[in-house]
Design a protein around this motif. Structure first.
Motif, PDB file in Angstrom:
ATOM      1  N   LEU A  26       0.816  -1.214   0.000  1.00 50.28           N
ATOM      2  CA  LEU A  26       0.000   0.000   0.000  1.00 50.28           C
ATOM      3  C   LEU A  26       0.854   1.271   0.000  1.00 50.28           C
ATOM      4  O   LEU A  26       0.488   2.270  -0.608  1.00 50.28           O
ATOM      5  N   ILE A  27       2.000   1.206   0.686  1.00 43.86           N
ATOM      6  CA  ILE A  27       2.859   2.381   0.776  1.00 43.86           C
ATOM      7  C   ILE A  27       3.732   2.551  -0.469  1.00 43.86           C
ATOM      8  O   ILE A  27       3.878   3.655  -1.006  1.00 43.86           O
ATOM      9  N   MET A  28       4.270   1.452  -0.975  1.00 46.58           N
ATOM     10  CA  MET A  28       5.324   1.529  -1.985  1.00 46.58           C
ATOM     11  C   MET A  28       4.885   1.173  -3.406  1.00 46.58           C
ATOM     12  O   MET A  28       5.685   1.248  -4.336  1.00 46.58           O
ATOM     13  N   TYR A  29       3.615   0.808  -3.621  1.00 44.94           N
ATOM     14  CA  TYR A  29       3.175   0.302  -4.922  1.00 44.94           C
ATOM     15  C   TYR A  29       3.445   1.250  -6.102  1.00 44.94           C
ATOM     16  O   TYR A  29       3.823   0.782  -7.186  1.00 44.94           O
ATOM     17  N   PRO A  30       3.238   2.568  -5.965  1.00 40.81           N
ATOM     18  CA  PRO A  30       3.512   3.440  -7.123  1.00 40.81           C
ATOM     19  C   PRO A  30       4.915   3.261  -7.705  1.00 40.81           C
ATOM     20  O   PRO A  30       5.113   3.374  -8.925  1.00 40.81           O
ATOM     21  N   LEU A  31       5.889   2.949  -6.855  1.00 45.34           N
ATOM     22  CA  LEU A  31       7.242   2.723  -7.350  1.00 45.34           C
ATOM     23  C   LEU A  31       7.328   1.442  -8.172  1.00 45.34           C
ATOM     24  O   LEU A  31       8.167   1.319  -9.074  1.00 45.34           O
TER      25      LEU A  31
END
Length: 307
Positions: free
Chosen positions: A46-51
């Motif tokens: 949820l925190i890092m998915y855009p990367l």
């Protein structure tokens, strides 16, 4: 996966730790390990998915790609904020089953690799982690194929949603299509999980927290160990991750350029140069370095709550 599985420290947390009395403390029950591992994985996703979206787009580009932050900005400007999370349902659904398989297989391999005195060396802990990663790939590969298809910019008009992507994949390409890229994913997982678990074990054995350490101090140690291990492991397996992404996004009607993992690495190297074999490395390091630390902290926190 988790690439990925990304990435958790099951080999450490499922191993008994000495108690103050000198006797081995009983490890947590398997179901608690799964709950803690899945919870930690979800927090990281949820925190890092855009990367991860940036990483995939960089790897699929055969020409020079923009930097991490430029790509993030372009996605928001051109496609909208929602597309930073396009395809996230697939890795979210994968968390519980892949963690269960990883924990079960990791524990199985650890038990069979322990010496006669019950100890597990760093080298054998690394091997157990690598074998667990290979086993995990069989569960996670279908979710990875769908995720990559959803993240690819050229597929924005092809798939309306994650479920639509899954249905089209099965109808148009057959059931075996969900296992595209299984070979490089197995090798990628082994090349990440092995060094990650081995280094976590090394750090915990060599730099144990003092008995009077506070929760904050322990969390800091866990984050640093997870970040270092995650970063080093990411450098090991990025070429295989590039091949996996390209293989999984080979669409019907296209010439099948990438068939096997290592020959595909050489094709990319020959046609695009060495740097292309490490496309997406910056995004992966931004994600899987701190992401390894986040998972380590979240795992310990949830484990403590379940005790």
């Amino acid at each position: 996966n988790a690439e990925y599985m990304g990435r958790i420290v099951s080999s450490i947390m499922t191993t008994s730790k000495p108690s103050a009395s000198g006797h081995g403390a009983a490890p947590m029950p398997f179901w608690k390990n799964v709950v803690a591992g899945a919870s930690a994985g979800l927090v990281e996703v949820l925190i890092m998915y855009p990367l991860d979206v940036v990483k995939t787009r960089s790897q699929l580009a055969t020409s020079q790609s923009a930097g991490v932050f430029t790509t993030l900005r372009n996605i928001v400007r051109q496609e909208g904020l929602n597309n930073l999370y396009r395809g996230i349902i697939s890795p979210v659904l994968a968390e519980a089953p892949k963690r269960a398989v990883k924990f079960a297989s990791n524990e199985f391999f650890k038990q069979h690799l322990k010496s006669s005195d019950g100890k597990l060396s760093t080298a054998k802990g690394t091997l157990a982690g690598a074998l667990a990663g290979v086993t995990e790939a069989f569960v996670n590969c279908p979710f990875e194929v769908i995720k990559v298809r959803m993240q690819a910019k050229e597929n924005l008009g092809r798939y309306a949603s994650t479920s639509d992507c899954a249905v089209q994949l099965l109808k148009q390409e057959g059931v075996f299509a969900i296992y595209k890229g299984l070979e490089p994913q197995m090798l990628r997982n082994a090349a990440w999980n092995g060094p990650y678990f081995g280094l976590i074990g090394f750090f915990h054995n060599k730099f144990q927290a003092p008995a009077d350490a506070t929760s904050a101090e322990k969390a800091q140690r866990n984050f640093i160990a997870g970040t270092i291990a995650g970063s080093i492991a990411t450098c090991f397996n990025t070429p295989l991750d590039v091949v996996k992404s390209r293989m999984q996004n080979q669409l019907p009607g296209q010439v099948v350029k990438y068939k096997y993992a290592l020959p595909s690495v050489f094709i990319i190297y020959r046609e695009e140069g060495l740097r292309a074999c490490y496309k997406g490395l910056a995004a992966r390091l931004y994600r899987l370095g701190p992401g390894g630390g986040i998972m380590q902290m979240a795992f310990v926190l949830v484990s403590d709550l379940l005790k």
